[in-house]
Scaffold this motif. Structure first.
Motif: not given
Length: 226
Positions: A192-215
């Motif tokens: 749920r916390a990751l979903r909130g960060l995704r919806e805010a446009g801060l990151l995207s994540n896949g299988y064993r990976s995280f991409h930070i869009h706005d550090i």
């Protein structure tokens, strides 16, 4: 693994030094979360992580736990007590499966005394990590799960991230169950916390990976203004 992330001891040192370091000690595998080092225990060995993720924590005066650091494959942990003979200053817990070399304190001491390139690499790694830990002391006892998730991802991004045109890629392979272990929360709560960060446009994540869009915004989420 013959390639480790930049920012790690093995990732930053010369190939010959890395080869010498990875022949020390005894190879071990751990299949799940486990305490590798406990605070105040004797410092008779260290761990050279070859793969996996661990968290370094200390107890707080408020009865909680402070996260000092997150370490990944390529890092040496537990070396300070192994070198000075004093009790452990922190607890190290694996977040999931790890592979490591367990290095007895006398073996590490002999290497540092006899191998100048290895000694310089280890000292440089220790100094760099201490600077990071002084600037970032994340007390989990007073933070909610979304904040703790943001702090762990920020720590990984700042130390091991690879900058690109669309943001920062966190290279260490980190699964969501391992992230849940790092932040001391259930996997659904972390999701749920990751979903909130995704919806805010801060990151995207896949299988064993995280991409930070706005550090910058991730830093604000990790350490919101008081």
């Amino acid at each position: 693994m013959d390639e480790w992330p930049p920012g790690t001891l093995l990732g930053d040192c010369e190939p010959g030094v890395a080869r010498r370091l990875t022949t020390l000690g005894t190879l071990i595998h751990r299949t799940g979360p486990a305490v590798l080092i406990r605070v105040d225990d004797p410092g008779d060995h260290s761990y050279l992580l070859l793969s996996g993720v661990v968290k370094v924590t200390v107890p707080t005066t408020a009865g909680g736990t402070a996260l000092l650091a997150v370490r990944v494959g390529g890092e040496l942990v537990g070396e300070l007590a192994a070198l000075d003979g004093r009790p452990r200053s922190a607890t190290v817990t694996s977040a999931g499966p790890i592979t490591a070399r367990v290095i007895a304190a006398p073996d590490l001491q002999r290497l540092i005394a006899a191998d100048a390139p290895a000694r310089n690499a280890i000292i440089g790694s220790v100094v760099s990590r201490l600077r990071d830990e002084i600037s970032r002391r994340a007390d989990f006892s007073g933070a909610d799960v979304p904040t703790r998730v943001a702090r762990v991802l920020l720590a990984l991004a700042e130390r091991y991230g690879q900058d690109g045109p669309t943001g920062t890629l966190i290279r260490p392979a980190l699964a969501q169950p391992e992230l849940a272990t790092l932040v001391d929360a259930s996997e659904p709560t972390v999701q749920r916390a990751l979903r909130g960060l995704r919806e805010a446009g801060l990151l995207s994540n896949g299988y064993r990976s995280f991409h930070i869009h706005d550090i910058g915004r991730l830093r604000e989420a990790a350490y919101p203004p008081t």
